[in-house]
Design a protein around this motif. Structure first.
Motif, PDB file in Angstrom:
ATOM      1  N   VAL A   1      29.245  41.452  51.253  1.00 49.34           N
ATOM      2  CA  VAL A   1      29.637  42.102  50.002  1.00 49.34           C
ATOM      3  C   VAL A   1      28.682  43.257  49.692  1.00 49.34           C
TER       4      VAL A   1
ATOM      5  N   TYR B   1      38.855  39.391  46.506  1.00 48.94           N
ATOM      6  CA  TYR B   1      39.312  40.716  46.911  1.00 48.94           C
ATOM      7  C   TYR B   1      40.678  40.930  46.274  1.00 48.94           C
TER       8      TYR B   1
ATOM      9  N   ASN C   1      36.226  41.604  55.813  1.00 51.31           N
ATOM     10  CA  ASN C   1      37.454  41.273  56.542  1.00 51.31           C
ATOM     11  C   ASN C   1      37.251  40.060  57.446  1.00 51.31           C
TER      12      ASN C   1
ATOM     13  N   GLU D   1      43.866  43.993  45.257  1.00 52.68           N
ATOM     14  CA  GLU D   1      44.455  45.325  45.289  1.00 52.68           C
ATOM     15  C   GLU D   1      45.484  45.391  44.177  1.00 52.68           C
TER      16      GLU D   1
ATOM     17  N   ASP E   1      29.595  46.220  51.931  1.00 52.88           N
ATOM     18  CA  ASP E   1      30.809  46.909  51.469  1.00 52.88           C
ATOM     19  C   ASP E   1      30.561  47.591  50.126  1.00 52.88           C
TER      20      ASP E   1
ATOM     21  N   GLN F   1      42.235  44.088  53.796  1.00 50.89           N
ATOM     22  CA  GLN F   1      40.786  44.229  53.849  1.00 50.89           C
ATOM     23  C   GLN F   1      40.323  45.024  55.066  1.00 50.89           C
TER      24      GLN F   1
ATOM     25  N   GLN G   1      41.347  49.134  45.307  1.00 46.60           N
ATOM     26  CA  GLN G   1      40.769  47.975  45.982  1.00 46.60           C
ATOM     27  C   GLN G   1      39.543  47.538  45.191  1.00 46.60           C
TER      28      GLN G   1
ATOM     29  N   LEU H   1      36.417  44.332  44.633  1.00 49.33           N
ATOM     30  CA  LEU H   1      35.698  43.145  45.080  1.00 49.33           C
ATOM     31  C   LEU H   1      34.955  42.557  43.890  1.00 49.33           C
TER      32      LEU H   1
END
Length: 150
Positions: free
Chosen positions: A76, A134, A27, A136, A79, A21, A112, A114
């Protein structure tokens, strides 16, 4: 000897997850911020288990604490403003649902993603839970959405 190996693996897992993150506002939520918080559930999946899901990292938080839920939502949204793709729904001026592709997958790097859900704002059977996930992985956004629906 076994204890040393377990400690080393735990440290590697923590470093891998935190680095995932890196550079994101969320993060700070995953750096142990809620470690001893009784109203927060944190789940981390990496390695073989994550691979079985088509992911390299799965990290989630769920909370019933309204202040923590509002903090999660605000980070959130920040981001999400930089997402390459997003699917969002607001209710009463608050983020109800958000799915963000922060980085699309390439041959060399995982994508990535969310996912955010404020179940307090649900129209049918609202619950006092805010969830952040989160992830990946190599899959595209549609594959990741299918995984979340499971």
């Amino acid at each position: 000897m076994k204890r040393t190996i377990i400690i080393i693996l735990t440290c590697l897992l923590t470093v891998t997850t935190v680095m995932a993150q890196q550079g994101l506002k969320i993060n700070r939520l995953f750096d142990g911020h809620f470690k001893n918080s009784p109203n927060v559930t944190e789940i981390i999946v990496t390695g073989k288990k994550a691979g079985e899901l088509g992911l390299s990292v799965y990290h989630s938080l769920a909370t019933t604490d309204q202040d923590k839920g509002e903090l999660i939502e605000s980070l959130v949204v920040k981001d999400g403003a930089h997402a390459v793709e997003k699917d969002v729904e607001y209710r009463n001026g608050q983020l109800y649902y958000g799915f963000y592709t922060l980085r699309a997958p390439t041959k060399k790097r995982d994508g990535q993603y969310l996912f955010f859900l404020n179940q307090r704002l649900a129209r049918k059977s609202p619950k006092n839970v805010v969830t952040l996930i989160y992830m990946e992985g190599k899959g595209d956004s549609e594959q990741i959405k299918k995984l979340i629906r499971k």
